[in-house]
Design a protein around this motif. Structure first.
Motif, PDB file in Angstrom:
ATOM      1  N   ASP A 207       0.844  -1.190   0.000  1.00 22.42           N
ATOM      2  CA  ASP A 207       0.000   0.000   0.000  1.00 22.42           C
ATOM      3  C   ASP A 207       0.887   1.250   0.000  1.00 22.42           C
ATOM      4  O   ASP A 207       1.820   1.349   0.797  1.00 22.42           O
ATOM      5  CB  ASP A 207      -0.876  -0.039   1.260  1.00 22.42           C
ATOM      6  N   TYR A 219      -0.824   1.371  -5.023  1.00 19.93           N
ATOM      7  CA  TYR A 219       0.055   0.350  -4.467  1.00 19.93           C
ATOM      8  C   TYR A 219       1.229   0.180  -5.415  1.00 19.93           C
ATOM      9  O   TYR A 219       1.207   0.660  -6.556  1.00 19.93           O
ATOM     10  CB  TYR A 219      -0.681  -0.981  -4.309  1.00 19.93           C
ATOM     11  N   TYR A 240       1.696  -2.520   5.488  1.00 18.51           N
ATOM     12  CA  TYR A 240       1.418  -2.063   4.121  1.00 18.51           C
ATOM     13  C   TYR A 240       1.091  -3.234   3.201  1.00 18.51           C
ATOM     14  O   TYR A 240       0.295  -3.104   2.267  1.00 18.51           O
ATOM     15  CB  TYR A 240       2.609  -1.293   3.575  1.00 18.51           C
ATOM     16  N   ALA A 244      -2.768  -3.224   1.684  1.00 16.16           N
ATOM     17  CA  ALA A 244      -2.920  -3.211   0.229  1.00 16.16           C
ATOM     18  C   ALA A 244      -4.043  -4.139  -0.226  1.00 16.16           C
ATOM     19  O   ALA A 244      -4.554  -4.006  -1.350  1.00 16.16           O
ATOM     20  CB  ALA A 244      -1.611  -3.614  -0.443  1.00 16.16           C
TER      21      ALA A 244
END
Length: 377
Positions: A207, A219, A240, A244
């Motif tokens: 992300d 992303y 992250y 995502a």
């Protein structure tokens, strides 16, 4: 079979070795990773700061020539060598930040950083010098980044060659920082689950937390590890990787991915592998993001604004950093085009005239967060 693939196959079969593979338990009672500045070296820093302020050089135009360090510059060259070719981190103890205003401390940190590398943007606003403190935001907001909160931050890497953190004010409690060797984590995965090691080298989806320009994907896709010219380089940020999953176009995580992330986290948290440290005012931590992962515990702040936890942050590109394969950057906008190495591409940038030593660009001077390209949130 390509040379890159051949190198990956080789590293999958045997543990990583060398000075970048270390045990936190072994380093805890030693000080080879600590640099204590002498009174003469501190005097050099203050003389350089005085010279910059006397000449009225704006912070982002300060280059290494504007911030002369006759003897300390050589010490910093050796620090860079340790970051790139040694254990991957150094803790500089007790720069006397209590003597300076925030502006003066920022200038000193920036000038010192110029002798280590080239600062790069830390967010899409183009901030070159960041302020790490609690802004009241939470990680439930997908546009919030960890440094803006007081939440615990699991082991991860940042988006540049080197992370620099200078402590101005520690918190009331908590915020313990831990470091772990990426090579040691890699070896732990190899020893426990050799079937998962290869998955580190596959494409994963992270992300961008809103740090992208209109029209760009929210992303980016890149491997978590590469093996190139004898060096392992890792990127890892589980939060992250998982956030995502909310984004359209991102493949679903497989069960083996989750098992890999669990094992990386377990190895990083192990008392055998990690090295714990608490910041004191004036401590400067330098970390090679490809060789070392870092984390932070949750913290409690003081009520008084002037006593709240406050760190300054630089993201640096090393002038003679490791060679990285083009696929390390995945599909990031600047990947492979020579325009940058790490950092986050600003949405609206202006080029800083003169001083080619400053790292390039910042937000226009009309940006409300600060005319000097710093993160004043």
């Amino acid at each position: 079979m390509s040379a890159v693939h051949t190198n990956v196959i080789e590293v999958l079969r045997r543990p990583c070795t060398g000075p970048a593979v270390w045990s936190g338990a072994d380093l805890a009672d030693r000080e080879e990773w600590v640099l204590r500045l002498s009174p003469e070296q501190i005097e050099e820093l203050e003389s350089a700061l005085h010279a910059v302020r006397e000449r009225g050089v704006p912070l982002l135009k300060v280059g290494s020539a504007d911030f002369p360090l006759p003897t300390l510059a050589g010490v910093l060259e050796r620090v860079v060598d340790v970051l790139e070719n040694g254990r991957g981190f150094v803790l500089v103890r007790r720069i006397p930040v209590e003597r300076y205003s925030r502006v003066a401390a920022s200038t000193l940190f920036w000038g010192l950083g110029q002798h280590l590398g080239v600062p790069v943007s830390q967010n899409a606003a183009g901030h070159m010098l960041g302020h790490v403190r609690d802004t009241g935001r939470t990680l439930a907001d997908p546009s919030t980044r960890g440094y803006q909160t007081r939440a615990a931050l699991p082991f991860h890497t940042d988006g540049s060659d080197v992370l620099g953190l200078l402590c101005l004010t520690p918190p009331r409690a908590g915020a313990r920082t831990s470091l772990v060797s990426a090579g040691a984590v890699h070896n732990a995965v190899l020893a426990r689950r050799p079937d998962l090691v290869e998955r580190l080298y596959r494409t994963h989806y992270l992300d961008r937390r809103g740090e992208h320009a209109p029209g760009e994907r929210p992303y980016h896709a890149a491997p978590l590890a590469t093996w190139h010219r004898g060096k392992l380089s890792m990127r890892y940020h589980r939060r992250y990787l998982e956030s995502a999953q909310r984004l359209s176009g991102v493949p679903r995580l497989e069960r083996a991915d989750v098992e890999l992330f669990d094992l990386v986290d377990e190895a990083a948290r192990s008392p055998r592998h990690r090295l714990d440290l608490d910041f004191e005012p004036g401590d400067l931590l330098l970390v090679n993001n490809y060789a070392v992962l870092h984390s932070r515990t949750e913290y409690e702040d003081f009520a008084e604004p002037e006593r709240k936890r406050h760190l300054l942050r630089l993201w640096l590109t090393l002038r003679q950093g490791r060679d990285l394969p083009p696929h390390f950057w995945g599909d990031l906008p600047h990947a492979g085009d020579g325009s940058g190495r790490g950092g986050i591409t600003p949405r609206d940038v202006v080029t800083i005239p003169g001083s080619g030593d400053t790292g390039g660009s910042c937000r226009p001077h009309t940006h409300p967060s600060g005319p000097d390209g710093t993160d004043d949130e």
